[in-house]
Design an enzyme around this catalytic site. Structure first.
Site, short mmCIF file in Angstrom:
data_model
loop_
_atom_site.label_atom_id
_atom_site.label_comp_id
_atom_site.label_asym_id
_atom_site.label_seq_id
_atom_site.Cartn_x
_atom_site.Cartn_y
_atom_site.Cartn_z
CG ASP A 1 -1.86 1.10 1.33
OD1 ASP A 1 -3.03 0.87 0.98
OD2 ASP A 1 -1.47 2.22 1.72
CB ILE A 2 0.87 4.36 -2.06
CG1 ILE A 2 1.05 3.62 -3.40
CG2 ILE A 2 1.64 5.68 -2.07
CD1 ILE A 2 0.55 4.39 -4.60
CG ASN B 1 -4.74 11.86 -4.01
OD1 ASN B 1 -4.17 11.94 -5.10
ND2 ASN B 1 -5.38 10.77 -3.62
CG ASP C 1 -4.93 9.58 -11.15
OD1 ASP C 1 -5.32 8.94 -10.14
OD2 ASP C 1 -5.71 10.23 -11.88
CD GLU D 1 -4.67 4.28 -0.68
OE1 GLU D 1 -4.83 4.48 0.53
OE2 GLU D 1 -5.56 4.49 -1.53
#
Length: 312
Positions: free
Chosen positions: A180-181, A188, A197, A223
């Site tokens: 997971d980021i 964002n 994105d 993500e």
């Protein structure tokens, strides 16, 4: 003396008439017969005048034969003309029948050609419709199984593939890397969803570089990503996760000409051996390992093995 003169005149006229007779007889023309009849009648009367009744009788027979010959020739000519006319009519009828047959054959050939063309067109249209239907179905399936942003498989597809492969290869070992980021919401909020994105695509590109052909890489959340590998030792799986993590740290994301950011991710690793745990339980184990990586400061790799409560 008078009789001798008459005989001399007769003989002379006879010679002239004979020459005329033979010249006319050679023509074989119907117009000859009246002339010859007159000739024979004149000759007959001459013989009678001379008292030569025998010759007159012969001339009468010749005149009768001439008449019969005339009638026979006229009949034969009429028969011949009728036969010729009949043959001409038959030839015309044959030519007309042949022409009608040719027209009918040409029309039939045109109809057959038209029928073949129409059948080919129909089959071609049917084939194109089937191809289009198959392509539409495949495209629909692909769209329903593919993440539009990254082109990776989505959660639905990867779970179906895992279920199928685990049934077919129950004795094989499957390893899962769930990552997971880190701080994706902050990316964002700070740089906009466009940069978010770009960050997702950046992570995918670096992760692909460490995947084998048979591995499955999927985006299963905003993500969140899942990498599935088959028949690899856990040490190798942990090394893959670590190499992906390190490549993210070593490869900044360029968001404009003068700005770069470091995108990191946290990794949870586990394995399933076909008889050990279910798909849902295996993913839950990877999620728990990911949660530990997040809790330990992010940008790390954690492993969690199946315990007794996770077994079937």
């Amino acid at each position: 003396m008078k009789l001798n003169n008459l005989n001399g005149e007769y003989e002379l006229s006879r010679i002239v008439l004979d020459e005329f007779y033979y010249s006319l007889n050679d023509t074989k023309s119907p117009k000859v017969y009246p002339v010859l009849t007159a000739y024979y009648l004149s000759s007959e009367n001459t013989h009678i005048g001379l008292g030569d009744y025998k010759s007159a009788y012969e001339e009468s027979n010749l005149r009768s034969d001439l008449l019969n010959s005339f009638l026979r020739d006229k009949y034969e000519r009429a028969s011949f003309d009728a036969a010729q006319k009949h043959n001409v009519e038959q030839e015309k009828e044959k030519a007309l029948a042949a022409k009608e047959l040719l027209i009918a054959e040409q029309a039939e050939n045109k109809f057959r050609t038209f029928s073949v063309i129409m059948m080919v067109c129909f089959l071609l249209v049917l084939f194109l419709l089937l191809v289009k239907q198959v392509q539409s179905k495949k495209l629909s399936e692909k769209l329903s199984n593919t993440d539009s942003l990254t082109g990776l498989s989505n959660r639905r597809y990867v779970l179906n593939v895992l279920s199928k492969r685990w049934r077919e290869r129950a004795s094989s070992k499957s390893s899962l890397i769930l990552f997971d980021i880190d701080n994706f919401k902050s990316i964002n909020d700070s740089y906009g969803h466009g940069v978010g994105d770009l960050a997702i695509k950046h992570v995918v590109d670096l992760a692909k570089a460490h995947c084998r052909k048979d591995d499955i890489l999927a985006r299963i959340g905003g993500e969140e990503f899942l990498l599935v590998a088959f028949d690899l030792p856990m040490s190798v799986i942990l090394d893959v996760a670590e190499r992906i993590r390190k490549s993210l740290v070593d490869t900044p994301l360029t968001i404009d000409e003068c700005k770069t950011i470091i995108v990191t991710a946290s990794f949870g690793v586990t394995e399933q051996s076909g008889y050990d745990t279910s798909i849902d339980d295996t993913i839950r184990l990877a999620d728990e390992a990911l949660y530990e990586a997040k809790g330990s400061g992010r940008n790390s790799v954690k492993f969690k093995a199946a315990s007794l409560e996770h077994r079937r």
